[in-house]
Design an enzyme around this catalytic site. Structure first.
Site, PDB file in Angstrom:
ATOM      1  N   HIS A 198       0.844  -1.199   0.000  1.00 59.16           N
ATOM      2  CA  HIS A 198       0.000   0.000   0.000  1.00 59.16           C
ATOM      3  C   HIS A 198       0.872   1.239   0.000  1.00 59.16           C
ATOM      4  CE1 HIS A 198       0.689  -0.626   4.405  1.00 59.16           C
ATOM      5  NE2 HIS A 198       0.784   0.691   4.399  1.00 59.16           N
ATOM      6  N   HIS A 245      -6.079  -1.608   4.195  1.00 57.27           N
ATOM      7  CA  HIS A 245      -5.930  -0.433   3.330  1.00 57.27           C
ATOM      8  C   HIS A 245      -5.071  -0.752   2.118  1.00 57.27           C
ATOM      9  CE1 HIS A 245      -2.444  -0.448   5.867  1.00 57.27           C
ATOM     10  NE2 HIS A 245      -2.007   0.757   5.593  1.00 57.27           N
ATOM     11  N   HIS A 272       4.896   7.213   2.747  1.00 55.78           N
ATOM     12  CA  HIS A 272       5.642   5.966   2.628  1.00 55.78           C
ATOM     13  C   HIS A 272       4.994   5.019   1.632  1.00 55.78           C
ATOM     14  CE1 HIS A 272       2.640   4.558   5.718  1.00 55.78           C
ATOM     15  NE2 HIS A 272       2.755   3.412   5.057  1.00 55.78           N
ATOM     16  N   HIS A 287       0.571  -0.804  15.097  1.00 52.46           N
ATOM     17  CA  HIS A 287      -0.415   0.247  14.932  1.00 52.46           C
ATOM     18  C   HIS A 287      -1.717  -0.145  15.632  1.00 52.46           C
ATOM     19  CE1 HIS A 287       1.902   2.489  12.067  1.00 52.46           C
ATOM     20  NE2 HIS A 287       1.866   1.558  11.135  1.00 52.46           N
ATOM     21  N   TYR A 306       9.313   1.449  10.270  1.00 56.14           N
ATOM     22  CA  TYR A 306       9.490   2.491   9.265  1.00 56.14           C
ATOM     23  C   TYR A 306      10.965   2.840   9.134  1.00 56.14           C
ATOM     24  CZ  TYR A 306       4.459   3.297   9.255  1.00 56.14           C
ATOM     25  OH  TYR A 306       3.100   3.147   9.121  1.00 56.14           O
ATOM     26  N   GLU A 350       8.045   1.154   4.562  1.00 55.10           N
ATOM     27  CA  GLU A 350       7.515   0.405   5.696  1.00 55.10           C
ATOM     28  C   GLU A 350       7.550  -1.076   5.344  1.00 55.10           C
ATOM     29  OE1 GLU A 350       3.416   0.058   8.405  1.00 55.10           O
ATOM     30  OE2 GLU A 350       3.296   0.707   6.311  1.00 55.10           O
TER      31      GLU A 350
END
Length: 314
Positions: A150, A206, A220, A252, A261, A271
C-alpha cells in the site's frame, strides 16, 4: 470489477546505484529491467507482474506517480468517464509509455498526486512458480518482502483556509473509483473533520491512505511480510546495513498492523508491514479514531507520537 489492487509506485531518487542496493539488499527485491533513461524496475519475489517499483534518477526525492491495476481494458474507458464526470481531467497514455505495460489512464487526485490506472503488464510469474510451489524461494535477500502492499500520501490540509484534500481525496476515491473507507481520524471542535483516512479495494485494511499535512507529498510505500518475527528480522537487516530507521518495530492501533518504518538513501520512507489486521469488507463498520487517542491509533504500544513520523516526508 474496476480497480483490483496496487500496481506500482514510481519514486524519484538522488543516487540510483545506492537506491538499487537498498531495494535489493534491504527489502529483497530483484531488478527486472533498466531503460535507456536510466530508470530501474524492480519486483518482489511473490509478485507475478514484471515490476512494482520504478526508481528514476532525480535531483530530489519523492513520488512521480502511483498506479493501480484494473481488471479489464474496458474498465479504463468506464473509469475515465466516471473520473471526468467527477470533474477531474484525464489523459489516456499509449501502450508502451512505460515498458512492458499497456495503456494507462493518467489523472491527478484532488491533493495533486499523480495516479495512473492500467489493465495489462508483462507477466513473469513469482519466484516459486504456480505449480507445486515452495512457500518461499531459496536465496532471498534482506527482509524478503512479499509484495508492494500500500501507499500513504500526505495531503494538504489547512482548515482555516477551507482546504482539506484528505476529505476531497476520500470522496473522489469513493465516488469515482469505488474504494471503501475502513478507518478514519476525526478532529476539530465538533469532531467531524477527516484528518486521515484508510481505504480499500481488496480485503486488507488499506490499499491506500491519506493523512493531512501542511503540503502534499509521499509519506511511505509499504511492503508485506508474513509475521511479527519477519518484522524483527527486517529490523536486524536494517541495523546490519546501517539503514536509517524512523520508527522501530511496533504495532499500529489503526489497521492493527505490525510495522517498522525506515528510509531509502534518498529519504523516501519505506515500511515493512505484517499482519492481516482484519478482514476489510464493505459492510464492516468504519473504525473511527478521535483526536485525543491519535497517539494510540498510530503507535499502540506507547501511545506517543513520534514527531518525525508526521513532520518528515518527501
Amino acid at each position: 470489477m474496476g480497480v483490483m489492487r496496487i500496481g506500482h509506485a514510481s519514486l524519484k531518487v538522488m543516487d540510483i546505484d545506492a537506491a538499487v542496493r537498498h531495494y535489493e539488499n534491504v527489502l529483497g527485491m530483484k531488478t527486472t529491467m533498466k531503460d535507456k533513461a536510466g530508470n530501474v524496475y524492480l519486483k518482489c519475489w511473490d509478485e507475478w507482474d514484471k515490476y512494482s517499483v520504478i526508481l528514476t534518477p532525480s535531483d530530489q526525492a519523492g513520488m512521480n506517480h502511483l498506479a493501480y491495476k484494473v481488471e479489464k481494458e474496458a474498465d479504463l474507458e468506464a473509469l475515465q468517464q466516471k473520473i471526468e464526470a467527477w470533474g477531474v481531467k484525464t489523459t489516456m497514455l499509449d501502450e508502451g509509455t512505460l515498458p512492458s505495460t499497456g495503456r494507462m489512464l493518467q489523472f491527478k487526485l484532488p491533493s495533486g498526486h499523480e495516479m495512473r490506472l492500467y489493465a495489462s503488464k508483462e507477466f513473469v510469474g513469482t519466484d516459486v512458480g504456480s505449480t507445486n510451489p515452495d512457500p518461499w524461494p531459496d536465496g532471498l535477500k534482506g527482509a524478503g518482502a512479499h509484495w508492494l502492499d500500500h501507499c500513504l500520501l500526505m495531503c494538504e490540509m489547512n482548515p482555516e483556509a477551507g482546504i482539506n484534500t484528505v476529505a476531497d481525496n476520500t470522496r473522489f476515491m469513493t465516488e469515482a473509483l469505488d474504494f471503501f473507507l475502513t478507518e478514519q481520524v476525526l478532529v476539530g471542535p465538533e469532531g467531524n473533520m477527516q484528518a486521515a483516512t484508510w481505504m480499500a479495494r481488496t480485503t486488507t485494511p488499506h490499499d491506500i491512505a491519506f493523512v493531512g499535512g501542511p503540503r502534499s507529498g509521499l509519506h511511505h510505500i509499504a511492503f508485506f511480510l508474513d509475521s511479527w518475527h519477519d518484522v524483527l528480522k527486517a529490523a536486524d537487516v536494517m541495523a546490519k546495513t546501517k539503514t536509517r530507521i524512523d520508527v522501530a518495530p511496533t504495532r499500529h492501533g489503526i489497521t492493527r498492523g505490525e510495522t517498522i518504518y525506515f528510509f531509502d538513501p534518498s529519504g523516501n520512507r519505506n515500511e515493512t508491514f505484517a499482519g492481516l489486521g482484519y478482514l476489510a469488507q464493505r459492510d464492516r463498520p468504519v473504525t473511527t479514531w478521535t483526536e485525543d487517542q491519535l497517539g494510540s491509533g498510530i503507535f499502540y504500544h506507547t501511545g506517543d507520537l513520534v514527531p518525525s513520523f508526521t513532520e518528515v516526508y518527501t
